[in-house]
Design an enzyme around this catalytic site. Sequence first.
Site, PDB file in Angstrom:
ATOM      1  N   ASP A 128       5.976  63.299  24.183  1.00 25.90           N
ATOM      2  CA  ASP A 128       4.654  63.241  24.792  1.00 25.90           C
ATOM      3  C   ASP A 128       3.632  63.399  23.679  1.00 25.90           C
ATOM      4  O   ASP A 128       3.887  64.088  22.685  1.00 25.90           O
ATOM      5  CB  ASP A 128       4.473  64.360  25.818  1.00 25.90           C
ATOM      6  CG  ASP A 128       5.323  64.148  27.063  1.00 25.90           C
ATOM      7  OD1 ASP A 128       5.513  62.995  27.474  1.00 25.90           O
ATOM      8  OD2 ASP A 128       5.788  65.154  27.628  1.00 25.90           O
ATOM      9  N   ASP A 146       4.568  57.782  31.235  1.00 26.96           N
ATOM     10  CA  ASP A 146       3.992  58.620  32.293  1.00 26.96           C
ATOM     11  C   ASP A 146       2.748  57.957  32.882  1.00 26.96           C
ATOM     12  O   ASP A 146       2.533  57.970  34.103  1.00 26.96           O
ATOM     13  CB  ASP A 146       3.606  59.996  31.747  1.00 26.96           C
ATOM     14  CG  ASP A 146       4.792  60.790  31.214  1.00 26.96           C
ATOM     15  OD1 ASP A 146       5.926  60.551  31.672  1.00 26.96           O
ATOM     16  OD2 ASP A 146       4.567  61.639  30.339  1.00 26.96           O
TER      17      ASP A 146
END
Length: 177
Positions: A128, A146
């Site tokens: 991330d 995401d």
Amino acid sequence: MTDQRTKTARMMPLVIALLVILADRLSKISIQRSMGLFDSVSIIPGWLRIVHTENPGAAFGFMAEGNPYLRSAVLIGLSAAVLVFVASALWRNGSSFTDIGGRLGLSFVLGGAAGNLYDRIAHHAVTDFVEVYHGTWSFPAFNIADSAITVGAILLLLGLLLHPQKPVEERAGAAQR
């Protein structure tokens, strides 16, 4: 619809999903190669930064703690089930996802889920790197996969709200007339 248009319409979700996967992989590789773990670069001071994190859990770090084998089995299993459901919804004959918004939404979800599934299998964690924050508040870091899943879910929800499906009985009755 001509045969060629039908083939194109059936292939377009795959192309979109592959583009999401490609963008996701390239961005994660770039972050992994250019930044150390937890390094950050401010993009919009006080609001947005790029930060390299590795999330072994699900969204927002859910299940990040605990037995890593059980966590991996559950998360990989759920991701695989989502992929099968979405692929079925896209390519099954008689699918109720025929509008462009629904098919686009499913394409984004398919690409995002596949991108994060690859990370889970290959690296046992998802990279991330986008973090939105202000003061002491911080939204958990996320990535392109995401974002694609979120945009896809929003498109699906909008499609359901703006174009509600008729009950199965009504659709079957209309088809028989």
